[in-house]
Design a protein around this motif. Structure first.
Motif, PDB file in Angstrom:
ATOM      1  N   ARG A  25      37.596  44.175  50.923  1.00 33.01           N
ATOM      2  CA  ARG A  25      38.025  45.107  51.957  1.00 33.01           C
ATOM      3  C   ARG A  25      39.329  45.788  51.588  1.00 33.01           C
ATOM      4  N   ARG A  26      40.193  45.063  50.870  1.00 33.42           N
ATOM      5  CA  ARG A  26      41.479  45.618  50.456  1.00 33.42           C
ATOM      6  C   ARG A  26      41.400  46.338  49.108  1.00 33.42           C
ATOM      7  N   GLY A  27      40.213  46.413  48.525  1.00 37.22           N
ATOM      8  CA  GLY A  27      40.052  47.094  47.244  1.00 37.22           C
ATOM      9  C   GLY A  27      40.712  46.367  46.091  1.00 37.22           C
ATOM     10  N   LEU A  28      40.776  45.035  46.171  1.00 36.38           N
ATOM     11  CA  LEU A  28      41.488  44.253  45.156  1.00 36.38           C
ATOM     12  C   LEU A  28      40.561  43.594  44.142  1.00 36.38           C
ATOM     13  N   GLY A  29      39.262  43.753  44.296  1.00 37.67           N
ATOM     14  CA  GLY A  29      38.334  43.265  43.284  1.00 37.67           C
ATOM     15  C   GLY A  29      37.924  41.821  43.473  1.00 37.67           C
ATOM     16  N   ARG A  30      36.787  41.481  42.841  1.00 38.59           N
ATOM     17  CA  ARG A  30      36.234  40.140  43.007  1.00 38.59           C
ATOM     18  C   ARG A  30      37.000  39.089  42.238  1.00 38.59           C
ATOM     19  N   ALA A  31      37.744  39.484  41.191  1.00 33.29           N
ATOM     20  CA  ALA A  31      38.531  38.483  40.459  1.00 33.29           C
ATOM     21  C   ALA A  31      39.581  37.865  41.377  1.00 33.29           C
ATOM     22  N   LEU A  32      40.269  38.700  42.155  1.00 34.05           N
ATOM     23  CA  LEU A  32      41.254  38.155  43.087  1.00 34.05           C
ATOM     24  C   LEU A  32      40.553  37.332  44.165  1.00 34.05           C
ATOM     25  N   GLY A  33      39.393  37.811  44.647  1.00 39.09           N
ATOM     26  CA  GLY A  33      38.656  37.035  45.635  1.00 39.09           C
ATOM     27  C   GLY A  33      38.297  35.661  45.116  1.00 39.09           C
ATOM     28  N   ALA A  34      37.866  35.580  43.850  1.00 39.61           N
ATOM     29  CA  ALA A  34      37.538  34.288  43.253  1.00 39.61           C
ATOM     30  C   ALA A  34      38.782  33.417  43.134  1.00 39.61           C
ATOM     31  N   TRP A  35      39.896  34.017  42.736  1.00 39.51           N
ATOM     32  CA  TRP A  35      41.174  33.294  42.615  1.00 39.51           C
ATOM     33  C   TRP A  35      41.559  32.701  43.971  1.00 39.51           C
ATOM     34  N   LEU A  36      41.464  33.505  45.013  1.00 38.88           N
ATOM     35  CA  LEU A  36      41.827  33.040  46.352  1.00 38.88           C
ATOM     36  C   LEU A  36      40.863  31.958  46.843  1.00 38.88           C
TER      37      LEU A  36
END
Length: 338
Positions: free
Chosen positions: A183-194
């Motif tokens: 939603r924030r346009g930060l990509g799935r890599a950051l989503g996986a990290w979080l």
């Protein structure tokens, strides 16, 4: 001495698992279930979630054993995640190039964009889990992954993550983290990290285990994830069913890969500890600890009481004993690890 049963290779192994790597003592039904979970058609989210939960349970048992090579294990998984992240970002650096970017750079020098990707995952694996979702840690992770944000955006993100962490369902940690990043346009890599950080905190692990970042086939959400995160989103209700199943299947695969890698590195760590008493170098114990703690150690590393020449000779001896491997495959600037 803890006697471990000799593992047998199951008929179905996870794609990408090395043929020569020992397989951890994971129930056969679970391996079959994880393989079966990759065919999502006709499966309910609850069925895939059950498989993912069982795989995480197997991983939890490994984490809580606190093996001597746990640091090297987490950092090796961080390297895998960084390589996948780099490929998804359109970069050409593989695991070897990422290692070089970080290990062969002088302290304080810029490791470059690819090196920063590795630093982000190494930080996930090395920092205490309880510190990972603080605003300074999130800001550093965003910067390393190429998504620098202002203080207000970081604060908003941290608040959303706190709401997500307070949700009642563990499944929502994965879907919610991915949705927030998208939603924030930060990509799935950051989503996986979080998601990996949230999982570690939920399970009470001292350190996070890089899992989803190493999944090249990690599913992504849909446009519905543009809505603000609510309690329903945290429970997974705002993600499409197929997307949620894909994320859960990816987590199950990643968990069993981590378990299998742990079995491989435990065997190598046992070999290193067995030959350690034969080493006569003054700082040999410090070198052994470094190898057990990290993915790799460069032959020119600064270790108190050990000259460059002495360190190279020690590593040559460890290779002769079969206790470590030379990982670079070149005659100079060599790198060693389990």
């Amino acid at each position: 001495m803890i006697l471990r049963p000799k593992p047998s290779r199951p008929r179905g192994t996870l794609p990408g698992a090395g043929a020569a790597s020992p397989v951890a003592a994971v129930p056969m039904w679970l391996r079959r279930a994880v393989l079966d979970a990759q065919s999502l058609a006709g499966k309910d989210v609850e069925d895939v979630a059950l498989t993912a939960g069982a795989a995480i349970c197997a991983l939890d048992a490994v984490v809580r054993r606190q093996e001597r090579g746990a640091g090297a294990w987490r950092q090796r998984l961080a390297l895998v995640a960084a390589a996948v992240t780099a490929k998804q970002a359109g970069r050409v650096e593989d695991e070897a190039a990422l290692r070089d970017a970080v290990l062969l750079t002088r302290p304080g020098d810029n490791v470059g964009p690819a090196g920063h990707l590795l630093l982000a995952w190494r930080r996930l694996a090395s920092r205490p889990a309880e510190e990972l979702l603080t605003e300074p840690s999130i800001a550093r992770g965003l910067e390393d992954l190429g998504h620098a944000q202002d203080d207000e955006a970081v604060s908003d993100l941290a608040n959303e993550l706190r709401q997500l962490a307070a949700s009642g369902r563990a499944v929502g940690l994965i879907t919610g983290a991915i949705a927030i990043a998208e939603r924030r346009g930060l990509g799935r890599a950051l989503g996986a990290w979080l998601a990996d950080a949230l999982l570690a905190q939920r399970l009470g692990w001292t350190h996070a285990i890089p899992l989803l970042g190493g999944e090249a086939a990690l599913a992504v959400g849909t446009g519905r994830a543009r809505r603000p995160v609510t309690a329903a989103l945290a429970a997974g209700a705002e993600m499409e069913s197929d997307g949620a199943k894909g994320l859960l299947a990816a987590q199950a695969r990643a968990a069993l890969r981590a378990v299998d890698l742990s079995a491989d590195l435990e065997r190598r760590a046992d070999r290193l500890l067995a030959v350690a008493p034969k080493l006569r170098a003054k700082a040999a114990n410090m070198v052994v600890e470094r190898v057990l703690f990290d993915d790799a150690v460069v032959a020119s590393a600064k270790i108190a009481g050990m000259s460059d020449r002495g360190l190279r000779r020690l590593f040559d001896r460890l290779v002769e004993f079969g206790a470590v491997r030379e990982l670079s495959g070149r005659p100079t600037f060599r790198i060693y690890g389990l």
